[in-house]
Design a protein around this motif. Structure first.
Motif, PDB file in Angstrom:
ATOM      1  N   ARG A  30       7.481  14.987 -25.727  1.00 55.26           N
ATOM      2  CA  ARG A  30       6.060  15.321 -25.504  1.00 55.26           C
ATOM      3  C   ARG A  30       5.440  15.939 -26.762  1.00 55.26           C
ATOM      4  N   PRO A  51       0.642  -0.277 -22.542  1.00 58.66           N
ATOM      5  CA  PRO A  51       1.879  -1.058 -22.494  1.00 58.66           C
ATOM      6  C   PRO A  51       1.604  -2.490 -22.046  1.00 58.66           C
ATOM      7  N   VAL A  84       9.503   1.121 -22.608  1.00 53.25           N
ATOM      8  CA  VAL A  84       8.733   2.363 -22.671  1.00 53.25           C
ATOM      9  C   VAL A  84       9.562   3.553 -22.213  1.00 53.25           C
ATOM     10  N   ALA A  85       9.273   4.702 -22.807  1.00 56.84           N
ATOM     11  CA  ALA A  85       9.845   5.967 -22.351  1.00 56.84           C
ATOM     12  C   ALA A  85       8.802   6.609 -21.448  1.00 56.84           C
ATOM     13  N   PHE A  86       9.256   7.172 -20.342  1.00 56.30           N
ATOM     14  CA  PHE A  86       8.327   7.765 -19.385  1.00 56.30           C
ATOM     15  C   PHE A  86       9.023   8.866 -18.601  1.00 56.30           C
ATOM     16  N   SER A  87       8.210   9.649 -17.921  1.00 61.59           N
ATOM     17  CA  SER A  87       8.710  10.703 -17.058  1.00 61.59           C
ATOM     18  C   SER A  87       8.761  10.164 -15.635  1.00 61.59           C
ATOM     19  N   LEU A 100      13.315  12.132 -18.160  1.00 56.28           N
ATOM     20  CA  LEU A 100      13.015  11.081 -19.118  1.00 56.28           C
ATOM     21  C   LEU A 100      13.795   9.822 -18.751  1.00 56.28           C
ATOM     22  N   TRP A 104       1.612  -0.048 -13.759  1.00 66.32           N
ATOM     23  CA  TRP A 104       2.641  -0.860 -14.382  1.00 66.32           C
ATOM     24  C   TRP A 104       3.874  -0.832 -13.491  1.00 66.32           C
TER      25      TRP A 104
END
Length: 94
Positions: free
Chosen positions: A19, A57, A63-66, A73, A86
């Motif tokens: 972040r 995206p 993709v990296a995401f929470s 992560l 998405w």
């Protein structure tokens, strides 16, 4: 703990670091753990995660995401764009 120039962080620590890098618009290299993206990304591979710089995206992007339920992560692939969101999934997921 640091060993051989490596800083080992918990998933929460990685998320906070990611972040901070995203807020500054800089890429971050980190070792990833897990098998959800095998064979494309393997356990202990080192990835460079870059901010998308305002770009949305696209299908096929990794993709990296929470994760919404845990805040952890995760790194998965965008497989569809239904409506305004998405659909993402690990390459190794059924």
């Amino acid at each position: 703990m640091s060993r051989g120039g490596e800083l080992h962080l918990s998933n929460v620590g990685q998320m906070q670091l990611l972040r901070g890098a995203a807020e500054r618009g800089v890429p971050l290299r980190m070792m990833v753990r897990g098998f959800s993206m095998t064979p494309c990304i393997r356990d202990e591979d080192v990835l460079t995660i870059e901010p998308m710089a305002g770009r949305l995206p696209r299908v096929g992007d990794v993709v990296a995401f929470s994760m919404p339920d845990t805040g952890r992560l995760a790194i998965h692939r965008v497989i569809a764009r239904p409506g305004s969101g998405w659909l993402i999934r690990g390459d190794n997921a059924p």
